[in-house]
Scaffold this motif. Structure first.
Motif, PDB file in Angstrom:
ATOM      1  N   ARG A  73       0.821  -1.213   0.000  1.00  0.00           N
ATOM      2  CA  ARG A  73       0.000   0.000   0.000  1.00  0.00           C
ATOM      3  C   ARG A  73       0.853   1.260   0.000  1.00  0.00           C
ATOM      4  N   ARG A  74       2.063   1.198   0.561  1.00  0.00           N
ATOM      5  CA  ARG A  74       2.959   2.358   0.525  1.00  0.00           C
ATOM      6  C   ARG A  74       3.563   2.539  -0.862  1.00  0.00           C
ATOM      7  N   THR A  75       3.804   1.439  -1.568  1.00  0.00           N
ATOM      8  CA  THR A  75       4.469   1.481  -2.862  1.00  0.00           C
ATOM      9  C   THR A  75       3.498   1.774  -4.000  1.00  0.00           C
ATOM     10  N   VAL A  76       2.367   1.092  -4.014  1.00  0.00           N
ATOM     11  CA  VAL A  76       1.412   1.196  -5.117  1.00  0.00           C
ATOM     12  C   VAL A  76       0.179   1.941  -4.640  1.00  0.00           C
ATOM     13  N   ARG A  77      -0.211   2.941  -5.383  1.00  0.00           N
ATOM     14  CA  ARG A  77      -1.422   3.700  -5.090  1.00  0.00           C
ATOM     15  C   ARG A  77      -2.254   3.794  -6.358  1.00  0.00           C
ATOM     16  N   LEU A  78      -3.554   3.926  -6.187  1.00  0.00           N
ATOM     17  CA  LEU A  78      -4.426   4.120  -7.338  1.00  0.00           C
ATOM     18  C   LEU A  78      -4.077   5.450  -7.993  1.00  0.00           C
ATOM     19  N   ASP A  79      -4.027   5.460  -9.299  1.00  0.00           N
ATOM     20  CA  ASP A  79      -3.702   6.674 -10.042  1.00  0.00           C
ATOM     21  C   ASP A  79      -4.953   7.132 -10.784  1.00  0.00           C
ATOM     22  N   LYS A  80      -5.713   8.013 -10.152  1.00  0.00           N
ATOM     23  CA  LYS A  80      -6.965   8.496 -10.747  1.00  0.00           C
ATOM     24  C   LYS A  80      -6.726   9.433 -11.928  1.00  0.00           C
ATOM     25  N   GLU A  81      -5.536  10.018 -12.009  1.00  0.00           N
ATOM     26  CA  GLU A  81      -5.224  10.953 -13.089  1.00  0.00           C
ATOM     27  C   GLU A  81      -5.133  10.240 -14.438  1.00  0.00           C
ATOM     28  N   ASN A  82      -4.543   9.042 -14.456  1.00  0.00           N
ATOM     29  CA  ASN A  82      -4.371   8.279 -15.690  1.00  0.00           C
ATOM     30  C   ASN A  82      -5.297   7.072 -15.750  1.00  0.00           C
ATOM     31  N   ALA A  83      -6.324   7.057 -14.932  1.00  0.00           N
ATOM     32  CA  ALA A  83      -7.198   5.891 -14.812  1.00  0.00           C
ATOM     33  C   ALA A  83      -8.145   5.763 -15.988  1.00  0.00           C
ATOM     34  N   TRP A  84      -8.453   4.520 -16.338  1.00  0.00           N
ATOM     35  CA  TRP A  84      -9.514   4.228 -17.291  1.00  0.00           C
ATOM     36  C   TRP A  84     -10.735   3.739 -16.534  1.00  0.00           C
ATOM     37  N   ILE A  85     -10.540   2.798 -15.636  1.00  0.00           N
ATOM     38  CA  ILE A  85     -11.662   2.267 -14.861  1.00  0.00           C
ATOM     39  C   ILE A  85     -11.515   2.686 -13.400  1.00  0.00           C
ATOM     40  N   ALA A  86     -10.525   2.141 -12.722  1.00  0.00           N
ATOM     41  CA  ALA A  86     -10.363   2.435 -11.303  1.00  0.00           C
ATOM     42  C   ALA A  86      -8.981   2.966 -10.955  1.00  0.00           C
ATOM     43  N   GLY A  87      -8.043   2.904 -11.876  1.00  0.00           N
ATOM     44  CA  GLY A  87      -6.701   3.401 -11.616  1.00  0.00           C
ATOM     45  C   GLY A  87      -5.733   2.345 -11.127  1.00  0.00           C
ATOM     46  N   VAL A  88      -6.138   1.077 -11.134  1.00  0.00           N
ATOM     47  CA  VAL A  88      -5.273   0.008 -10.647  1.00  0.00           C
ATOM     48  C   VAL A  88      -4.080  -0.187 -11.583  1.00  0.00           C
ATOM     49  N   CYS A  89      -4.322  -0.339 -12.854  1.00  0.00           N
ATOM     50  CA  CYS A  89      -3.234  -0.546 -13.826  1.00  0.00           C
ATOM     51  C   CYS A  89      -2.313   0.669 -13.878  1.00  0.00           C
ATOM     52  N   ALA A  90      -2.881   1.848 -13.854  1.00  0.00           N
ATOM     53  CA  ALA A  90      -2.066   3.068 -13.873  1.00  0.00           C
ATOM     54  C   ALA A  90      -1.234   3.189 -12.602  1.00  0.00           C
ATOM     55  N   GLY A  91      -1.782   2.773 -11.479  1.00  0.00           N
ATOM     56  CA  GLY A  91      -1.042   2.810 -10.222  1.00  0.00           C
ATOM     57  C   GLY A  91       0.131   1.847 -10.225  1.00  0.00           C
ATOM     58  N   PHE A  92      -0.092   0.621 -10.720  1.00  0.00           N
ATOM     59  CA  PHE A  92       1.009  -0.337 -10.819  1.00  0.00           C
ATOM     60  C   PHE A  92       2.060   0.138 -11.815  1.00  0.00           C
ATOM     61  N   ALA A  93       1.633   0.726 -12.922  1.00  0.00           N
ATOM     62  CA  ALA A  93       2.583   1.241 -13.905  1.00  0.00           C
ATOM     63  C   ALA A  93       3.431   2.358 -13.310  1.00  0.00           C
ATOM     64  N   LYS A  94       2.817   3.222 -12.551  1.00  0.00           N
ATOM     65  CA  LYS A  94       3.556   4.324 -11.919  1.00  0.00           C
ATOM     66  C   LYS A  94       4.563   3.785 -10.908  1.00  0.00           C
TER      67      LYS A  94
END
Length: 68
Positions: free
Chosen positions: A10-31
């Motif tokens: 949870r400290r490393t991966v966060r949801l990325d709502k800025e680049n999100a398509w659905i929920a920001g999970v993939c964008a958060g992992f990519a970041k």
């Protein structure tokens, strides 16, 4: 022990709502991994073709567990 791993994730991966398509999970992992979100999205789609139930479950769990 499991809570320690979850806290570190949870400290490393966060949801990325800025680049999100659905929920920001993939964008958060990519970041977190320093890559393009398109690569992660394609990986999720390819995985979902072969293991749809596991992929959907993992995505929903990540969505519920990760912070914004």
């Amino acid at each position: 022990m499991a809570t320690n791993h979850l806290h570190r994730l949870r400290r490393t991966v966060r949801l990325d709502k800025e680049n999100a398509w659905i929920a920001g999970v993939c964008a958060g992992f990519a970041k977190a991994f320093g890559t393009d979100p398109a690569f992660v999205r394609v990986g999720v789609i390819v995985t979902a073709l072969f293991l749809p139930k596991i992929t959907i479950a993992a995505y929903l769990i990540a969505w519920a567990v990760l912070d914004e």
